[in-house]
Design a protein around this motif. Structure first.
Motif, mmCIF file in Angstrom:
data_model
loop_
_atom_site.group_PDB
_atom_site.id
_atom_site.type_symbol
_atom_site.label_atom_id
_atom_site.label_comp_id
_atom_site.label_asym_id
_atom_site.label_seq_id
_atom_site.Cartn_x
_atom_site.Cartn_y
_atom_site.Cartn_z
ATOM 1 N N GLN A 26 -7.775 9.904 2.517
ATOM 2 C CA GLN A 26 -7.068 8.683 2.135
ATOM 3 C C GLN A 26 -6.135 8.228 3.252
ATOM 4 O OE1 GLN A 26 -7.635 6.896 -0.382
ATOM 5 N NE2 GLN A 26 -8.409 8.109 -2.072
ATOM 6 N N ARG B 61 -5.878 4.165 -1.667
ATOM 7 C CA ARG B 61 -5.328 3.085 -0.850
ATOM 8 C C ARG B 61 -5.546 1.734 -1.513
ATOM 9 N NH1 ARG B 61 -3.984 5.325 4.141
ATOM 10 N NH2 ARG B 61 -2.548 3.563 4.228
ATOM 11 N N TYR C 236 0.463 3.789 -3.370
ATOM 12 C CA TYR C 236 -0.335 5.014 -3.257
ATOM 13 C C TYR C 236 0.245 6.141 -4.114
ATOM 14 C CZ TYR C 236 -2.791 9.043 -1.467
ATOM 15 O OH TYR C 236 -3.544 10.185 -1.382
ATOM 16 N N PRO D 248 -5.697 0.335 5.255
ATOM 17 C CA PRO D 248 -5.437 -0.396 4.007
ATOM 18 C C PRO D 248 -5.884 -1.853 4.050
ATOM 19 C CG PRO D 248 -3.394 0.017 5.198
ATOM 20 C CD PRO D 248 -4.457 0.806 5.884
ATOM 21 N N ASP E 114 0.827 -1.215 0.000
ATOM 22 C CA ASP E 114 0.000 0.000 0.000
ATOM 23 C C ASP E 114 0.856 1.257 0.000
ATOM 24 O OD1 ASP E 114 -2.553 1.614 0.643
ATOM 25 O OD2 ASP E 114 -1.269 2.037 2.373
#
Length: 626
Positions: free
Chosen positions: A214, A113, A107, A219, A103
């Protein structure tokens, strides 16, 4: 025994802490972006992210909780139980560490995510590795190893310290009830609380700055909640070969092909027609969009013993621009909301609003008007976490969300939130306040009282549905009256449109056009004169019609047609979907198709079947590519 009871609590608490700590790690990893936000913003990321952190902790704690309960009754050795926990927590640690590491790396490139769409690339490992430089590979491998080792160590310490030998357990029944009670609390954590909305990424959305929203997303939740969503949407409805589908859609699209550098190619036709018979008296009015819960035309046009159910809507439709043949694109609020605000067709068994990464790429009225200098504010008396609404609204340009989380009134909320009497009064005040600020604005309101269970502080009809609809109609009439009496009315365009229809009268088929017919009415001092628009259209056409009337570029709205465009004259029709099917209606007739049965439900204009097939297939191809 007390220590063993503390074990699942400790697992939940430790997991929540680890999940929360992932957020400052993410912010530090992306320090270049995070540095523009203050300490308070970082704290809000942690605070708002806790709901999903606890949901993930609830999932991870569920099995240890069950095993602790079983350990009271199964005669296994403590060594055997610890081995079982070691295998379980080892797997959890490795999966969590892997998701954290991937993750963080992705990103930067994806802008959202990690979700299950990453699995689609596993069938091409060489291509994936070609995009990973040695430093990224080394860095993320070290992060994965460190994170996995930390989690394994943490869970191992909890097992060794708290899952101690219990020997013969007295009062096993009592302790079992205690653990079952803890299981109830764990279920609430997994569900996301006792509210109407279950856990989803929208629960952590709190800011118009999407980076902060975000950063608050967990995640693991983002990934695990989208497992199963990585199918090829483009293959859902393969009516036509791709080249034929694309060619057919060109004849139906709302934004005909035009030079990329020419605004007049799309926006000017509305301006040309408006010059002869202008729809708006002012070019850039303040805009208010009110989504009316379940306001179907069959209800609006109903009466009980000669008394109209919606006298205010019936009266107001003669005072503004009334769209006589207007239809909802769906039967659900989340899909109708996207159709209205983003000009995007509704889906059958899917809701793009529930796919945050894809929904964020949709065009929107709000984003278009923000580019023109407008402030944007959306109000709802209930829970905007429901069906990911908050995430969708923030991602598509709504700068301020006012809802049950940050609204406080003296009256208690009903099942879905504060009733329409409270919210319409509040919203009228808010519109007047925004007008007084002097900046052009777009304000949205979603009503809620005309929704099951239809409990409202109002008694006019014995039928609960009609009574609730009448209540909202009265609230809307009072709100319009207040706005008329205020200075805000002079420069205001008020758009009243239903989010979807309602199955009234009882027994009306769910798939026929009449079930999806809804009101659309433009009011306000910005309206040049009352008129009736007879063209067939649906919610997805509102965006281009509104923006075109204001002279605002709407080329990015592929499906939305400007109903006042008399130059390019796009084909007028109404399109809607239901579970595994679609309907199309225009002046020539209708066509309704059941995809599950692969047959026509009713057809009076056969050529409309291919219109519906093209739009349904194109919608899913479009979603697949986003």
């Amino acid at each position: 025994m007390q220590k063993r009871l503390l074990f699942p609590l400790a697992v939940f608490g430790a997991t929540t802490l680890v999940m929360a700590l992932q957020k400052p790690v993410f912010l530090l990893y992306y320090a270049a972006q995070a540095s523009s936000y203050g300490f308070g913003d970082w704290c809000r990321v942690l605070w708002h992210g806790l709901s999903l952190d606890m949901t993930v902790a609830g999932y991870i704690t569920a099995l240890p909780l069950l095993l602790t309960l079983l350990s009271l009754w199964l005669p296994l050795s403590d060594r055997a139980w610890r081995r079982i926990f070691g295998i379980y927590f080892g797997a959890v640690s490795l999966v969590a560490a892997l998701i954290f590491a991937v993750d963080l790396a992705l990103y930067e490139h994806w802008g959202f995510r990690l979700d299950a769409s990453a699995l689609m690339y596993l069938d091409s490992p060489k291509e994936v590795l070609a995009n990973v430089d040695w430093w990224m590979g080394l860095r993320q491998t070290l992060f994965f190893a460190a994170c996995g080792a930390l989690l394994v160590w943490l869970y191992r310490r909890l097992v060794l310290r708290l899952f101690v030998p219990a020997g013969r357990v007295p009062l096993r029944g009592v302790w079992s009830l205690v653990l079952l009670l803890l299981g109830g609390f764990d279920f609430l954590a997994i569900r996301g609380g006792v509210g109407a909305s279950v856990a989803n990424v929208s629960k952590v959305a709190f800011s118009s700055e999407m980076f902060l929203n975000q950063a608050a997303v967990n995640p693991l939740f983002s990934f695990l909640s989208t497992l199963g969503d990585n199918d090829s949407y483009a293959d859902a409805y393969p009516f036509f070969p791709e080249e034929e589908r694309a060619a057919r859609f060109e004849a139906l699209r709302g934004n005909p092909a035009a030079p990329a550098d020419s605004l007049s190619a799309v926006a000017a036709p509305a301006a040309d027609s408006a010059a002869l018979d202008p729809v708006l008296r002012v070019r850039r009015p303040n805009v208010v969009v009110v989504l009316l819960e379940s306001f179907g035309r069959t209800v609006m046009d109903a009466d009980v013993d000669g008394e109209p159910v919606m006298p205010n809507m019936q009266r107001l439709k003669s005072e503004g621009v009334w769209f006589e043949n207007f239809f909802a694109n769906s039967f659900r609020t989340d899909r109708g909301e996207v159709a209205v605000l983003s000009g995007f067709p509704a889906q059958t068994l899917l809701s793009v609003m529930k796919l945050p990464a894809k929904a964020a790429t949709l065009p929107s009225i709000a984003r278009s008007l923000v580019r023109e200098g407008y402030a944007t504010s959306f109000t709802y008396g209930g829970d905007l976490n429901f069906t990911n609404q908050a995430s969708y609204l923030y991602a598509t340009g709504w700068q301020e969300l006012l809802w049950q989380r940050n609204l406080r009134f003296d009256t208690p909320p009903a099942d879905w939130g504060y009733d329409d009497a409270v919210m319409c009064d509040f919203f009228a005040d808010r519109v007047i306040e925004l007008d007084a600020a002097g900046r052009p604005f777009l304000a949205g309101l979603l009503t809620l009282s005309s929704h099951t269970p239809f409990d409202v502080p109002y008694e006019r009809f014995d039928n609960k549905v009609l009574n609730a609809m009448a209540f909202t109609d009265e609230c809307i009439g009072r709100m319009v009256g207040r706005l008329k009496d205020s200075p805000a009315w002079e420069n205001l365009l008020l758009v009243l449109v239903a989010d979807h229809g309602y199955p009234y009268p009882d027994g009306i088929a769910y798939n026929i056009p009449l079930r999806h017919r809804i009101p659309l009415l433009w009011l306000g001092g910005a309206v040049a004169r009352p008129r009736v628009v007879g063209d067939y259209a649906s919610q997805m056409d509102l965006a281009a019609t509104l923006l075109g009337s204001m002279g605002v570029d709407h080329r990015e709205f592929d499906y939305s047609k400007d109903l006042f465009d008399t130059v390019s004259q796009p084909r007028r029709f109404a399109y809607y979907t239901f579970n595994e099917g679609f309907g199309v209606a225009d002046a020539s007739g209708e066509a309704v198709w059941d995809c599950a049965a692969d047959r026509a439900v009713s057809v009076t204009s056969p050529e409309l079947l291919d219109v519906g097939r093209t739009l349904l297939q194109t919608t899913y191809v479009d979603i697949d590519r986003r």
